[in-house]
Design an enzyme around this catalytic site. Structure first.
Site, PDB file in Angstrom:
ATOM      1  N   PRO A 142      37.041 -37.492  40.814  1.00 26.35           N
ATOM      2  CG  PRO A 142      37.934 -38.302  38.833  1.00 26.35           C
ATOM      3  CD  PRO A 142      36.653 -37.934  39.478  1.00 26.35           C
ATOM      4  CD  GLU A 143      38.847 -33.263  45.097  1.00 25.96           C
ATOM      5  OE1 GLU A 143      39.738 -32.769  45.797  1.00 25.96           O
ATOM      6  OE2 GLU A 143      37.636 -33.107  45.318  1.00 25.96           O
ATOM      7  NE  ARG A 173      33.430 -26.275  41.280  1.00 26.82           N
ATOM      8  CZ  ARG A 173      33.681 -25.546  40.182  1.00 26.82           C
ATOM      9  NH1 ARG A 173      33.722 -24.242  40.271  1.00 26.82           N
ATOM     10  NH2 ARG A 173      33.888 -26.089  39.020  1.00 26.82           N
ATOM     11  CE  LYS A 178      41.900 -31.809  40.778  1.00 22.16           C
ATOM     12  NZ  LYS A 178      40.802 -30.831  40.687  1.00 22.16           N
TER      13      LYS A 178
END
Length: 297
Positions: free
Chosen positions: A2-3, A276, A61
């Site tokens: 989720p962003e 990442r 967020k």
DNA sequence: ACGCGCTCCTGGGAGC
DNA sequence: TGCTCCCAGGAGCGCG
């Protein structure tokens, strides 16, 4: 993952379905998601019992539910967190971590009986919930988080200046929640692709017009995702009613390794960056020379 | 003070 | 078939 758009969808769902309800009981099924709360699971539960939820707010967020005593129930979804509104009788989710039993849900709850659960479900438990004392207006734990690009009070000029002041890779700056909030790995890659900037370009090497373009594209990709209800890849993200988003079909860079760039046809590349992955078009987003030289040996 | 990189955590899937 | 290893990444924290 989720962003901002996904978290905003959750916030809007909470606003509709739990504001006005009272927390009758709290059940902590795993201690980790409550680790940020100094009171531990027991203190957390005690602080919430009989409190009424009076709002649903967001900063980047982070989410928080202001309570009737001036405190707040805060939440961060991490990578895999969900906030589900469920009938109390619904079977436990596999990764149910915290259950909030609610009385007086504004619309009677999902089954109309008013016996409603708010459930924090999180497989990987990077996220968490906590009570913020006196945090109804803005929890002090979130004071370091910058405004997001969709916030009317976001300062564009200050953002451009902040990026151009830093030697860090521009993608790292985008992911720094104290500079701009709500941007994660996916929307960072998408905005960089749209503005044709390589994420490893140092901030201070960018022209003002490039930084402004980046900001414009961050806003555009977020607004599109928001309009569609958020991105979902593997059902880890589900909104407050359990509906998955469907924005993943619209991605141009993230997760597109080997696929032709929609703009020029060159194969999208994936590289390791900050523990990442980064996805980019090697033609539209040329690798900075310094990085190039190092890669060449 | 600030920039940067390590670490937390789980489960799906690849590889042997 | 069953084991091991890798990968996903937000963000706090500690080091230089």
């Amino acid at each position: 993952m989720p962003e901002l758009p996904e978290v905003e969808v959750v916030r809007a769902g909470l606003e509709r379905h739990v504001v006005g309800a009272t927390i009758a009981a709290v059940e902590v099924l795993h201690p980790r998601p409550v680790r940020r709360d100094p009171g531990g699971p027991a203190g957390f539960s005690d602080a919430l019992r009989d409190r009424r939820i009076v709002g649903a707010r967001r900063r980047g967020k982070y989410l928080w539910l202001p309570l009737d005593n001036g405190d707040a129930l805060t939440a961060h979804l991490g990578m895999s967190g969900q906030m589900l509104v469920q009938p109390a009788a619904a079977p436990d989710e596999r990764h149910l971590r915290v259950r909030f039993r609610l009385d007086g849900a504004p619309d009677g709850g999902p089954d109309g009986t008013g016996a409603t659960d708010l459930r924090f479900v999180d497989q990987r438990m990077f996220g968490g919930v906590a009570v913020s004392v006196g945090g109804a207006d803005l929890p002090p734990e979130m004071a370091h988080v910058a405004r997001d690009p969709l916030d009317p009070d976001f300062d564009d000029a200050a953002f451009v200046a902040a990026v151009r002041r830093r030697a860090s890779a521009v993608k790292r700056i985008l992911l720094d929640q104290t500079v701009v909030s709500g941007v994660g790995n996916i929307y960072a890659d998408e905005a960089l692709w749209r503005s044709q900037i390589h994420g490893e370009r140092p901030g201070q090497r960018l022209r003002p017009v490039q930084v402004r373009s980046l900001l414009t594209e961050v806003r555009a990709v977020m607004a599109e995702a928001l309009a569609q209800g958020g991105t979902s890849f593997d059902a880890l993200y589900v909104n407050v009613n359990g509906e998955s988003g469907y924005f993943d079909r619209s991605l141009d860079a993230y997760g597109q390794e080997g696929r032709p760039c929609r703009r020029c046809g060159t194969a999208v590349r994936r590289v390791a960056f900050m523990n990442r992955s980064s996805y980019f078009c090697p033609r539209c987003q040329p690798v900075p020379r310094r990085i190039d030289r190092r890669a060449a040996g």
